[in-house]
Scaffold this motif. Sequence first.
Motif, PDB file in Angstrom:
ATOM      1  N   LYS A  14       0.842  -1.116   0.048  1.00 36.75           N
ATOM      2  CA  LYS A  14       0.124   0.033  -0.136  1.00 36.75           C
ATOM      3  C   LYS A  14       0.962   1.250   0.000  1.00 36.75           C
ATOM      4  CE  LYS A  14      -3.535  -2.296   2.732  1.00 36.75           C
ATOM      5  NZ  LYS A  14      -4.399  -2.424   3.866  1.00 36.75           N
ATOM      6  N   GLU A  15       0.299   2.195  -0.591  1.00 37.18           N
ATOM      7  CA  GLU A  15       0.808   3.846  -0.452  1.00 37.18           C
ATOM      8  C   GLU A  15      -0.381   4.738  -0.361  1.00 37.18           C
ATOM      9  OE1 GLU A  15       2.622   6.242  -3.765  1.00 37.18           O
ATOM     10  OE2 GLU A  15       3.876   4.733  -3.464  1.00 37.18           O
ATOM     11  N   SER A  16      -0.024   5.329   0.562  1.00 34.19           N
ATOM     12  CA  SER A  16      -1.224   6.502   1.106  1.00 34.19           C
ATOM     13  C   SER A  16      -2.585   5.825   1.191  1.00 34.19           C
ATOM     14  CB  SER A  16      -1.142   7.406   0.229  1.00 34.19           C
ATOM     15  OG  SER A  16       0.103   8.128   0.071  1.00 34.19           O
ATOM     16  N   GLY A  17      -2.651   4.488   1.660  1.00 35.79           N
ATOM     17  CA  GLY A  17      -3.673   3.821   1.860  1.00 35.79           C
ATOM     18  C   GLY A  17      -4.336   3.171   0.617  1.00 35.79           C
ATOM     19  N   ASP A  18      -3.892   3.304  -0.607  1.00 37.45           N
ATOM     20  CA  ASP A  18      -4.190   2.651  -1.722  1.00 37.45           C
ATOM     21  C   ASP A  18      -3.551   1.430  -2.044  1.00 37.45           C
ATOM     22  OD1 ASP A  18      -6.193   4.980  -2.322  1.00 37.45           O
ATOM     23  OD2 ASP A  18      -4.342   5.829  -3.499  1.00 37.45           O
ATOM     24  N   ILE A  19      -4.151   0.545  -2.250  1.00 41.18           N
ATOM     25  CA  ILE A  19      -3.233  -0.881  -2.892  1.00 41.18           C
ATOM     26  C   ILE A  19      -2.601  -0.725  -4.050  1.00 41.18           C
ATOM     27  CG2 ILE A  19      -3.635  -3.471  -3.061  1.00 41.18           C
ATOM     28  CD1 ILE A  19      -5.971  -3.309  -1.137  1.00 41.18           C
ATOM     29  N   ILE A  20      -1.416  -0.928  -3.967  1.00 40.98           N
ATOM     30  CA  ILE A  20      -0.653  -0.994  -5.355  1.00 40.98           C
ATOM     31  C   ILE A  20      -0.421  -2.218  -5.669  1.00 40.98           C
ATOM     32  CG2 ILE A  20       1.700  -0.262  -6.034  1.00 40.98           C
ATOM     33  CD1 ILE A  20       2.100   1.838  -3.966  1.00 40.98           C
ATOM     34  N   SER A  21      -0.230  -3.085  -4.796  1.00 40.05           N
ATOM     35  CA  SER A  21      -0.083  -4.530  -5.496  1.00 40.05           C
ATOM     36  C   SER A  21      -0.742  -5.532  -4.541  1.00 40.05           C
ATOM     37  CB  SER A  21       1.579  -4.944  -5.499  1.00 40.05           C
ATOM     38  OG  SER A  21       1.457  -6.230  -5.881  1.00 40.05           O
ATOM     39  N   PRO A  22      -1.901  -6.028  -4.773  1.00 38.78           N
ATOM     40  CA  PRO A  22      -2.527  -7.058  -4.018  1.00 38.78           C
ATOM     41  C   PRO A  22      -1.743  -8.372  -3.401  1.00 38.78           C
ATOM     42  CG  PRO A  22      -3.711  -7.144  -6.109  1.00 38.78           C
ATOM     43  CD  PRO A  22      -2.310  -6.065  -6.248  1.00 38.78           C
ATOM     44  N   LEU A  23      -2.002  -8.776  -2.298  1.00 42.43           N
ATOM     45  CA  LEU A  23      -1.299  -9.980  -1.707  1.00 42.43           C
ATOM     46  C   LEU A  23      -1.582 -10.941  -2.801  1.00 42.43           C
ATOM     47  CD1 LEU A  23      -0.312 -11.434   0.388  1.00 42.43           C
ATOM     48  CD2 LEU A  23      -2.309 -12.018   1.254  1.00 42.43           C
ATOM     49  N   ALA A  24      -2.431 -11.308  -3.358  1.00 41.78           N
ATOM     50  CA  ALA A  24      -2.684 -12.595  -4.175  1.00 41.78           C
ATOM     51  C   ALA A  24      -1.692 -12.422  -5.301  1.00 41.78           C
ATOM     52  CB  ALA A  24      -3.977 -12.640  -4.886  1.00 41.78           C
ATOM     53  N   ASN A  25      -1.480 -11.250  -5.898  1.00 39.98           N
ATOM     54  CA  ASN A  25      -0.185 -11.088  -6.963  1.00 39.98           C
ATOM     55  C   ASN A  25       1.009 -11.323  -6.510  1.00 39.98           C
ATOM     56  OD1 ASN A  25      -2.664 -10.588  -8.859  1.00 39.98           O
ATOM     57  ND2 ASN A  25      -2.122  -8.215  -8.637  1.00 39.98           N
ATOM     58  N   ARG A  26       1.324 -10.534  -5.275  1.00 38.16           N
ATOM     59  CA  ARG A  26       2.728 -10.721  -4.492  1.00 38.16           C
ATOM     60  C   ARG A  26       3.061 -12.178  -4.263  1.00 38.16           C
ATOM     61  NH1 ARG A  26       3.668  -6.979  -0.152  1.00 38.16           N
ATOM     62  NH2 ARG A  26       6.001  -6.999  -0.916  1.00 38.16           N
ATOM     63  N   ALA A  27       1.908 -13.115  -4.055  1.00 38.79           N
ATOM     64  CA  ALA A  27       2.207 -14.537  -3.511  1.00 38.79           C
ATOM     65  C   ALA A  27       2.732 -15.356  -4.803  1.00 38.79           C
ATOM     66  CB  ALA A  27       0.951 -14.969  -2.937  1.00 38.79           C
ATOM     67  N   ILE A  28       2.528 -15.077  -5.878  1.00 35.72           N
ATOM     68  CA  ILE A  28       2.635 -16.074  -7.382  1.00 35.72           C
ATOM     69  C   ILE A  28       4.353 -16.340  -7.022  1.00 35.72           C
ATOM     70  CG2 ILE A  28       2.880 -16.192  -9.571  1.00 35.72           C
ATOM     71  CD1 ILE A  28       0.449 -14.237  -9.573  1.00 35.72           C
ATOM     72  N   GLY A  29       4.491 -17.623  -6.921  1.00 35.52           N
ATOM     73  CA  GLY A  29       5.820 -18.292  -7.142  1.00 35.52           C
ATOM     74  C   GLY A  29       6.423 -18.192  -5.806  1.00 35.52           C
ATOM     75  N   ARG A  30       5.689 -18.039  -4.577  1.00 35.81           N
ATOM     76  CA  ARG A  30       6.293 -17.968  -3.487  1.00 35.81           C
ATOM     77  C   ARG A  30       6.070 -19.531  -2.627  1.00 35.81           C
ATOM     78  NH1 ARG A  30       8.652 -13.291  -1.685  1.00 35.81           N
ATOM     79  NH2 ARG A  30       8.409 -11.603  -3.193  1.00 35.81           N
ATOM     80  N   VAL A  31       6.714 -19.630  -1.847  1.00 32.61           N
ATOM     81  CA  VAL A  31       6.731 -21.125  -1.188  1.00 32.61           C
ATOM     82  C   VAL A  31       6.282 -20.555   0.445  1.00 32.61           C
ATOM     83  CG1 VAL A  31       7.654 -23.330  -0.093  1.00 32.61           C
ATOM     84  CG2 VAL A  31       8.459 -22.442  -2.304  1.00 32.61           C
ATOM     85  N   LEU A  32       5.061 -21.372   0.719  1.00 34.94           N
ATOM     86  CA  LEU A  32       4.620 -21.075   2.133  1.00 34.94           C
ATOM     87  C   LEU A  32       5.463 -21.461   3.290  1.00 34.94           C
ATOM     88  CD1 LEU A  32       0.816 -21.320   1.456  1.00 34.94           C
ATOM     89  CD2 LEU A  32       2.215 -19.349   1.500  1.00 34.94           C
ATOM     90  N   ALA A  33       5.597 -20.736   4.200  1.00 31.49           N
ATOM     91  CA  ALA A  33       6.484 -21.365   5.431  1.00 31.49           C
ATOM     92  C   ALA A  33       5.437 -21.649   6.712  1.00 31.49           C
ATOM     93  CB  ALA A  33       7.060 -20.088   6.012  1.00 31.49           C
ATOM     94  N   ALA A  34       3.953 -21.612   6.319  1.00 31.73           N
ATOM     95  CA  ALA A  34       3.301 -22.282   7.496  1.00 31.73           C
ATOM     96  C   ALA A  34       1.813 -22.360   6.482  1.00 31.73           C
ATOM     97  CB  ALA A  34       2.809 -21.043   8.426  1.00 31.73           C
ATOM     98  N   ASP A  35       0.669 -23.159   7.046  1.00 34.60           N
ATOM     99  CA  ASP A  35      -0.402 -23.463   6.673  1.00 34.60           C
ATOM    100  C   ASP A  35      -1.062 -21.903   6.528  1.00 34.60           C
ATOM    101  OD1 ASP A  35       0.056 -26.180   6.491  1.00 34.60           O
ATOM    102  OD2 ASP A  35      -1.265 -26.612   8.206  1.00 34.60           O
ATOM    103  N   VAL A  36      -2.144 -22.006   5.608  1.00 35.80           N
ATOM    104  CA  VAL A  36      -2.876 -20.778   5.556  1.00 35.80           C
ATOM    105  C   VAL A  36      -4.328 -21.161   5.770  1.00 35.80           C
ATOM    106  CG1 VAL A  36      -3.646 -19.010   3.760  1.00 35.80           C
ATOM    107  CG2 VAL A  36      -1.258 -19.843   3.843  1.00 35.80           C
ATOM    108  N   LYS A  37      -4.883 -20.614   6.727  1.00 40.90           N
ATOM    109  CA  LYS A  37      -6.497 -20.932   7.091  1.00 40.90           C
ATOM    110  C   LYS A  37      -7.316 -19.593   6.993  1.00 40.90           C
ATOM    111  CE  LYS A  37      -5.854 -24.636  10.236  1.00 40.90           C
ATOM    112  NZ  LYS A  37      -5.961 -25.128  11.698  1.00 40.90           N
TER     113      LYS A  37
END
Length: 75
Positions: A14-37
């Motif tokens: 986020k920048e000034s409260g506006d979402i620049i890049s959503p979490l879903a887009n930032r997660a592509i290609g990443r390996v999870l370190a913990a279960d996601v619920k």
Amino acid sequence: DCQTLGYIEIEDLKESGDIISPLANRAIGRVLAADVKDPISGELIFRQGQLIGRDDIARLADSAVSKLMIRSVLT
């Protein structure tokens, strides 16, 4: 997955409260370190060690998840 104990947390960029890049887009290609619920339903969405691909974006975006713990070369 390197199975290291270190991880970093990612969330919407986020920048000034506006979402620049959503979490879903930032997660592509990443390996999870913990279960996601889903924090509302408690449903297990992804398992630890899973690689997040393009097919997983909709599931993540439709959930109430706001942060992910991911493996990183920085840890």
